[in-house]
Design an enzyme around this catalytic site. Structure first.
Site, PDB file in Angstrom:
ATOM      1  N   HIS A 138       0.812  -1.216   0.000  1.00 35.90           N
ATOM      2  CA  HIS A 138       0.000   0.000   0.000  1.00 35.90           C
ATOM      3  C   HIS A 138       0.846   1.267   0.000  1.00 35.90           C
ATOM      4  O   HIS A 138       0.381   2.314  -0.477  1.00 35.90           O
ATOM      5  CB  HIS A 138      -0.933   0.018   1.218  1.00 35.90           C
ATOM      6  CG  HIS A 138      -2.143  -0.854   1.054  1.00 35.90           C
ATOM      7  ND1 HIS A 138      -2.131  -2.193   1.364  1.00 35.90           N
ATOM      8  CD2 HIS A 138      -3.403  -0.582   0.620  1.00 35.90           C
ATOM      9  CE1 HIS A 138      -3.329  -2.705   1.125  1.00 35.90           C
ATOM     10  NE2 HIS A 138      -4.119  -1.752   0.664  1.00 35.90           N
ATOM     11  N   GLY A 139       2.020   1.217   0.539  1.00 37.96           N
ATOM     12  CA  GLY A 139       2.826   2.429   0.564  1.00 37.96           C
ATOM     13  C   GLY A 139       4.201   2.187   1.134  1.00 37.96           C
ATOM     14  O   GLY A 139       4.407   1.294   1.962  1.00 37.96           O
TER      15      GLY A 139
END
Length: 503
Positions: free
Chosen positions: A328-329
């Site tokens: 996700h990041g």
């Protein structure tokens, strides 16, 4: 180009759909090529140079995947695995360079104190999605489960504009049979009507719900970095973001599925009322369903799944969720978010093994609370901000009460008589009203697959569970959809990107 923009709604979408059905009269391949080219134009609208990255990735994976499929059963398994490893390594190297190199350099500098000159590179939008989609194709080809000899169809499979920038993550075997059917390339009023209805529902979730609760979440998380929030402010802010990302992602998923259905293509469901879940296990079967499927089929099960005992199962769960968080990041907050969900899943599986059960409503409330706490780390700019918000939520920064309660309680530890919203971070009444209303919608309202359940949204053709809220085709349904669309169009004042675009 955003789905919720005038240029998309009044220029790109009608031109692309009309052109698709006109060109398809020449041949199905011509129709697929038109749709693939339109998808690349859609992607180029964001940043033209990144089209080269997308196209290079498509060519690389098509060549590797086609070779794997062509020689499955002929080559020794070791040679198949070697080529698969090279293909996956190439995909991960591309993803790592653009998404994680800066994070790794910064982390190395923090740990060692050695600074290195590093010029940050712009993250190509949707790179995580088209990379995972293609890794799944390579693995399936190496398993003999996918064959692809048409570069046109493969390009459309990867670049298809409804899913390109934020999912769902597609499986080759779900889409290719549809691209091969002649009926896909013929206009059908029923598909157009159903797709448009789903699209309007998703648009309403985005522009009427998610975008209106977003300022509350943004204000709270912005001030949390410099202000000690009250308990009420912290809870309102965390719940606001929990609801913002819910309706934002649910809205995008509906719009993507609706757009595909308008031209006769069914994409996999990606969102199924996750806040109604009564366990974290169930939550991950409902939230970002195609990512959960990918992590299960291409990471958790290859790691051993639950085949080697409980301890190994828990380790596999933690590794899977840690990598899911990192997907996700590129940041430690995302890693911690993944670790937190991994721990939740371990506890959940342990409870099941010990036959620990709770009634439905307490289970649902506990699950929602756990998810809400985890979203704080997901949204916060850094770990310090997340911890500060959670301290305020738990009352460790003091229980703020209105001054009129001060008599007789002054001096009690942790009590501060300054007012529930004394920082004026948000306007309390509208903020609490929005939070309360959207909580009720997320818990009680039917979802899109229930509303449109009679039309079999999934590629498998499986109908959704029955719901009294199922729409019936007719004049009333069309008028209601038209009114909702008109309202949405009146509030489109500027770009409002979807939250999952950043991943």
């Amino acid at each position: 180009m955003l789905f919720n923009s005038y240029e998309f709604l009044f220029l790109f979408l009608p031109f692309t759909a009309a052109g698709f059905f006109v060109v398809s009269r020449l041949s199905n391949t011509a129709g697929a090529a038109w749709l693939g080219m339109a998808s690349l134009v859609f992607y180029a609208w964001w940043d033209l140079p990144n089209v080269a990255i997308l196209v290079a990735s498509i060519i690389f994976n098509f060549l590797v995947g086609s070779r794997l499929a062509r020689h499955y059963g002929d080559w020794p398994i070791r040679r198949i695995h070697l080529l698969l490893g090279l293909g996956v390594a190439g995909d991960l190297a591309l993803l790592a360079y653009f998404k994680y190199l800066g994070f790794l350099v910064e982390s190395f500098a923090t740990i060692t104190g050695v600074r290195a000159d590093f010029a940050a590179v712009a993250l190509p939008i949707g790179i995580s999605f088209f990379t995972f989609t293609q890794i799944a194709f390579l693995v399936d080809a190496a398993r003999g489960q996918a064959k692809e000899y048409s570069f046109v169809h493969y390009t459309l499979f990867v670049s298809f504009f409804p899913h390109l920038v934020a999912g769902p993550i597609l499986h080759h075997r779900e889409m290719m049979p549809q691209f091969a059917k002649a009926a896909t390339y013929r206009p059908r009023l029923a598909s157009l009507a159903v797709g448009a209805g789903i699209f309007v529902l998703g648009l309403a979730k985005k522009v009427l719900l998610a975008d209106n609760i977003a300022p509350v979440a943004d204000s709270v998380f912005l001030h949390a970095a410099t202000t000690q929030l009250t308990i009420a402010e912290a809870w309102v802010g965390s719940l606001a973001y929990t609801l913002q990302i819910y309706f934002d992602f649910s809205g995008y998923s509906d719009m993507a599925i609706g757009l595909a259905r308008m031209i006769g293509i069914r994409m996999p469901l990606n969102f199924n009322s996750p806040y109604k879940a009564t366990s974290i296990i169930e939550f991950w079967r409902r939230w970002h369903m195609t990512l959960s499927r990918f992590l299960r089929d291409y990471l958790y099960i290859p790691l051993g799944g639950n085949r080697s005992g409980s301890v190994r199962r828990y380790v596999n769960l933690m590794v899977t969720m840690l990598l899911g968080g990192l997907w996700h990041g590129a940041g430690w907050a995302f890693v911690f978010w993944g670790a937190l969900h991994g721990a939740y899943l371990v506890v959940n599986h342990f409870w099941r093994r010990m036959n620990v059960t709770l009634p439905v409503w307490p289970s649902a409330a506990l699950t929602f609370l756990a998810v809400n706490v985890a979203w704080v780390f997901f949204r916060a700019e850094d770990m310090d901000t997340a911890v500060s918000i959670l301290r305020s939520m738990s009352g460790l920064n003091g229980l703020d009460l209105p001054p009129r309660f001060a008599a007789g309680l002054d001096g009690v530890p942790l009590l501060r008589f300054t007012g529930l919203f004394h920082n004026q971070v948000v306007d309390p009444l509208p903020a609490m009203a929005w939070v309360a209303a959207l909580l009720l919608v997320s818990w009680l309202a039917p979802n899109s697959q229930q509303i449109f359940g009679r039309y079999c949204l999934a590629p498998s053709g499986e109908a959704a569970a029955w719901s009294r809220w199922r729409v019936r085709p007719g004049l009333v349904t069309g008028v209601v959809a038209g009114i909702v669309l008109a309202v949405c169009l009146t509030v489109l004042h500027g770009p409002s990107p979807y939250l999952y675009f950043q991943f």
